[in-house]
Design an enzyme around this catalytic site. Structure first.
Site, PDB file in Angstrom:
ATOM      1  N   ASN A 164      -5.227   1.774  -7.865  1.00  0.00           N
ATOM      2  CA  ASN A 164      -4.216   2.783  -7.706  1.00  0.00           C
ATOM      3  C   ASN A 164      -2.993   2.299  -8.057  1.00  0.00           C
ATOM      4  O   ASN A 164      -2.936   1.318  -8.650  1.00  0.00           O
ATOM      5  CB  ASN A 164      -4.382   3.255  -6.106  1.00  0.00           C
ATOM      6  CG  ASN A 164      -4.027   2.006  -5.418  1.00  0.00           C
ATOM      7  OD1 ASN A 164      -3.172   1.345  -5.279  1.00  0.00           O
ATOM      8  ND2 ASN A 164      -5.287   1.585  -4.429  1.00  0.00           N
ATOM      9  N   LYS A 218     -20.922  -5.054 -19.801  1.00  0.00           N
ATOM     10  CA  LYS A 218     -20.118  -3.782 -20.008  1.00  0.00           C
ATOM     11  C   LYS A 218     -20.781  -2.376 -20.461  1.00  0.00           C
ATOM     12  O   LYS A 218     -21.762  -2.371 -21.022  1.00  0.00           O
ATOM     13  CB  LYS A 218     -19.274  -4.214 -21.372  1.00  0.00           C
ATOM     14  CG  LYS A 218     -18.255  -3.131 -21.761  1.00  0.00           C
ATOM     15  CD  LYS A 218     -17.607  -3.596 -23.092  1.00  0.00           C
ATOM     16  CE  LYS A 218     -16.590  -2.244 -23.542  1.00  0.00           C
ATOM     17  NZ  LYS A 218     -15.967  -2.785 -25.001  1.00  0.00           N
ATOM     18  N   PRO A 224     -15.777  -0.371   3.396  1.00  0.00           N
ATOM     19  CA  PRO A 224     -15.521  -0.406   4.832  1.00  0.00           C
ATOM     20  C   PRO A 224     -14.001  -0.047   5.197  1.00  0.00           C
ATOM     21  O   PRO A 224     -12.998  -0.059   4.137  1.00  0.00           O
ATOM     22  CB  PRO A 224     -15.665  -1.696   5.215  1.00  0.00           C
ATOM     23  CG  PRO A 224     -15.572  -2.634   3.906  1.00  0.00           C
ATOM     24  CD  PRO A 224     -15.992  -1.602   2.756  1.00  0.00           C
ATOM     25  N   ASP A 225     -13.559   0.332   6.371  1.00  0.00           N
ATOM     26  CA  ASP A 225     -12.355   0.765   6.766  1.00  0.00           C
ATOM     27  C   ASP A 225     -11.761  -0.495   7.222  1.00  0.00           C
ATOM     28  O   ASP A 225     -12.152  -0.658   8.623  1.00  0.00           O
ATOM     29  CB  ASP A 225     -12.190   2.036   7.674  1.00  0.00           C
ATOM     30  CG  ASP A 225     -10.657   2.439   7.909  1.00  0.00           C
ATOM     31  OD1 ASP A 225     -10.014   1.470   8.249  1.00  0.00           O
ATOM     32  OD2 ASP A 225     -10.428   3.540   7.903  1.00  0.00           O
ATOM     33  N   LYS A 269      -4.856   8.809  12.167  1.00  0.00           N
ATOM     34  CA  LYS A 269      -5.206   7.221  11.505  1.00  0.00           C
ATOM     35  C   LYS A 269      -4.545   6.351  12.783  1.00  0.00           C
ATOM     36  O   LYS A 269      -5.168   5.184  12.970  1.00  0.00           O
ATOM     37  CB  LYS A 269      -4.556   7.105  10.495  1.00  0.00           C
ATOM     38  CG  LYS A 269      -5.183   7.634   9.034  1.00  0.00           C
ATOM     39  CD  LYS A 269      -4.374   7.699   7.843  1.00  0.00           C
ATOM     40  CE  LYS A 269      -5.054   8.228   6.738  1.00  0.00           C
ATOM     41  NZ  LYS A 269      -4.691   8.184   5.496  1.00  0.00           N
TER      42      LYS A 269
HETATM   43  O1  PMT Z   1       3.030  -1.150  -3.059  1.00  0.00           O
HETATM   44  P1  PMT Z   1       3.932   0.065  -3.616  1.00  0.00           P
HETATM   45  O2  PMT Z   1       4.112   0.464  -4.810  1.00  0.00           O
HETATM   46  O3  PMT Z   1       5.421  -0.288  -2.895  1.00  0.00           O
HETATM   47  O4  PMT Z   1       3.463   1.328  -2.462  1.00  0.00           O
HETATM   48  C1  PMT Z   1       3.767   1.279  -1.373  1.00  0.00           C
HETATM   49  C2  PMT Z   1       2.572   2.192  -0.567  1.00  0.00           C
HETATM   50  C3  PMT Z   1       2.737   3.496  -1.063  1.00  0.00           C
HETATM   51  C4  PMT Z   1       1.193   1.573  -1.137  1.00  0.00           C
HETATM   52  C5  PMT Z   1       2.671   1.974   0.749  1.00  0.00           C
HETATM   53  O5  PMT Z   1       3.970   2.512   1.508  1.00  0.00           O
HETATM   54  C6  PMT Z   1       1.393   2.629   1.611  1.00  0.00           C
HETATM   55  O6  PMT Z   1       1.667   3.822   1.984  1.00  0.00           O
HETATM   56  N1  PMT Z   1       0.201   1.745   2.036  1.00  0.00           N
HETATM   57  C7  PMT Z   1      -0.829   2.340   2.379  1.00  0.00           C
HETATM   58  C8  PMT Z   1      -1.863   2.996   1.456  1.00  0.00           C
HETATM   59  C9  PMT Z   1      -3.063   3.515   1.963  1.00  0.00           C
HETATM   60  O7  PMT Z   1      -3.979   2.953   1.502  1.00  0.00           O
HETATM   61  O8  PMT Z   1      -2.760   4.449   2.827  1.00  0.00           O
HETATM   62  P2  PMT Z   1      -4.027   5.239   3.518  1.00  0.00           P
HETATM   63  O9  PMT Z   1      -3.456   6.494   4.272  1.00  0.00           O
HETATM   64  O10 PMT Z   1      -5.147   5.503   2.698  1.00  0.00           O
HETATM   65  O11 PMT Z   1      -4.636   4.211   4.661  1.00  0.00           O
HETATM   66  C10 PMT Z   1      -4.097   3.970   6.043  1.00  0.00           C
HETATM   67  C11 PMT Z   1      -4.302   2.539   6.503  1.00  0.00           C
HETATM   68  O12 PMT Z   1      -5.614   2.186   6.611  1.00  0.00           O
HETATM   69  C12 PMT Z   1      -3.495   1.700   5.611  1.00  0.00           C
HETATM   70  O13 PMT Z   1      -2.540   0.704   6.421  1.00  0.00           O
HETATM   71  C13 PMT Z   1      -4.566   0.822   4.788  1.00  0.00           C
HETATM   72  O14 PMT Z   1      -4.010  -0.347   4.310  1.00  0.00           O
HETATM   73  C14 PMT Z   1      -5.667   0.977   5.771  1.00  0.00           C
HETATM   74  N2  PMT Z   1      -6.940   1.214   5.026  1.00  0.00           N
HETATM   75  C15 PMT Z   1      -7.232   2.205   4.192  1.00  0.00           C
HETATM   76  C16 PMT Z   1      -8.412   2.397   3.574  1.00  0.00           C
HETATM   77  C17 PMT Z   1      -9.602   1.397   3.954  1.00  0.00           C
HETATM   78  N3  PMT Z   1     -10.771   1.555   3.436  1.00  0.00           N
HETATM   79  N4  PMT Z   1      -9.226   0.223   4.730  1.00  0.00           N
HETATM   80  C18 PMT Z   1      -8.005   0.288   5.248  1.00  0.00           C
HETATM   81  O15 PMT Z   1      -7.753  -0.860   5.826  1.00  0.00           O
END
Ligand code: PMT
Length: 399
Positions: free
Chosen positions: A210, A289, A306-307, A339
């Site tokens: 991403n 590949k 996994p979350d 969340k």
């Molecule tokens: O790095 P930059 O370019 O400065 O951009 C910043 C950002 C947009 C990445 C940052 O501000 C941000 O929003 N980070 C969280 C991105 C994300 O994965 O969001 P989410 O809504 O999908 O996840 C929610 C939370 O769960 C997050 O804290 C994430 O780290 C965590 N997560 C998500 C998925 C997963 N499988 N496991 C997790 O722990």
């Protein structure tokens, strides 16, 4: 705030507001601080060094090669003694030198060498302050953690009206006090920050990822470090410059991140998860590949990752504070609140990544801080400023 024993190094550059800096010295001394003044050659055209020498009761440094005789130390000694390094007034010239790392006189040399927090009180003509070159220099300095007070707006010495007046001495002294008070408020605490993007391998040369640059997580790591915390930065793929003086744990995939977090989290007081983690990964990564088959579509089966936040949320102990981020494009607050609860977080930072100036790979962000009890909607600000606001809130939650 106990000012006794605090060393404030005051750089004075060549501007008419230099006379106001005499009052800054006087106020600081009155509070009990020890003040050391470095003047540029141009500053001495506006105010005599004797004025600052008398008010500070310390020799004034004006020249790299004529440091006071009692200095039995190297030429950047003041860089080391400073608890706060202030430049007031700060001309466009010193800002440009600081932004470029130019060290051609005692002030620019010493400020380049210092590890102390730096506060700058700009004073210049409006045209100079709003010039693109100055804007970029200010932005560069802000990103490096240099703090600014002012400039104010009004009638300037040159007769123009607009932004460029140096802040009043009382305001500058108040800002120095704030820096001293807040400087070590995370001392003794272990802070873990996650930053950047995960990569999920398809084959040895391709992956799913991403747009995360790491800027938000890095700003948090730097802010926590500057406030005295012992910082562990768990970083995925990033494009921004990596912070110095923090412990780095490098990961690639969400599975790596989970393993790192299981190992590191139990030791932490504060865990802030700004990394952008893939929710899915290819079910089977090819060891070789993947070859193109002309005319045939390629189907990739994804399986759930996994979350991590949820997994470590279940292990949260008394005294630990866990913060997550929510990168959302719709129903931002509702999704973030879900969340917050599902991942057992103490706070979630919701950012609507569709807004200009927010989210991925920007220097700014627009966030709402959400806890079980309250929501705080914040205006657009630099990621570094947001990092400090988040840390302030975290400290508030820990009281
Ligand atoms: O790095 P930059 O370019 O400065 O951009 C910043 C950002 C947009 C990445 C940052 O501000 C941000 O929003 N980070 C969280 C991105 C994300 O994965 O969001 P989410 O809504 O999908 O996840 C929610 C939370 O769960 C997050 O804290 C994430 O780290 C965590 N997560 C998500 C998925 C997963 N499988 N496991 C997790 O722990």
């Amino acid at each position: 705030m106990n000012w006794t024993g605090k060393n404030i190094v005051l750089g004075v550059t060549g501007g008419i507001a230099a006379y106001k800096s005499a009052e800054v010295v006087s106020r600081l001394r009155h509070l009990g601080a020890c003040v050391h003044v470095i003047m540029t050659k141009n500053a001495t055209e506006f105010v005599a060094p004797l004025t600052f020498q008398t008010l500070s009761a310390n020799a004034v440094v004006t020249d790299t090669f004529s440091a006071p005789e009692y200095w039995n130390v190297e030429h950047v000694a003041l860089a080391k003694v400073a608890d706060v390094f202030v430049i007031a007034p700060a001309t466009a010239n010193i800002l440009a030198k600081m932004a470029c790392g130019i060290a051609d006189d005692m002030l620019s040399t010493t400020v380049l060498a210092t590890k102390a927090p730096v506060l700058v009180a700009p004073a210049m003509n409006t045209g100079m302050w709003t010039a693109e070159a100055t804007r970029q220099n200010v932005e560069t300095l802000r990103k490096r953690g240099v703090r600014f007070v002012g400039p104010g707006t009004g009638i300037l010495a040159c007769g123009d009206e607009g932004a460029g007046r140096m802040s009043e001495p009382a305001e500058i002294v108040e800002k120095i006090g704030e820096i001293l008070a807040g400087e070590n408020d995370l001392a003794g605490l272990k802070v873990l920050v996650t930053a950047g993007a995960t990569r999920e391998r398809l084959d040895p040369v391709r992956f799913l990822t991403n747009d995360s640059s790491g800027k938000m997580g890095f700003a948090l790591a730097e802010a926590a470090r500057d406030r005295g915390a012992e910082v562990t930065l768990v970083k995925g793929s990033t494009t921004a410059p990596v912070p110095e003086n923090v412990r780095i744990v490098a990961i690639e995939s969400a599975a790596d991140l989970l393993a790192a977090m299981k190992k590191e989290t139990p030791k932490q007081d504060i865990v802030i998860q700004a990394a952008a983690v893939a929710d899915y990964r290819p079910a089977a990564a090819s060891k070789t590949k993947i070859k193109k088959k002309a005319g045939e579509p390629l189907t990739i089966v994804l399986e759930e990752n996994p979350d991590i936040a949820k997994t470590i949320g279940k292990t949260k102990k008394q005294g630990q504070t866990f913060v997550g981020f929510a990168a959302e494009t719709d129903h931002v607050i509702r999704h973030a609140e879900e969340k917050l609860a599902a991942k057992n977080l103490d706070m979630i930072v919701a950012n609507d990544v569709t807004k200009p100036g927010a989210g991925f790979n920007t220097d700014t962000n627009i966030a709402t801080l959400i806890t079980k009890e309250a929501k705080k909607e914040l205006p657009i600000m630099s990621k570094r400023q947001l990092a400090d606001v988040i840390l302030d809130e975290v400290l508030g939650l820990r009281i």
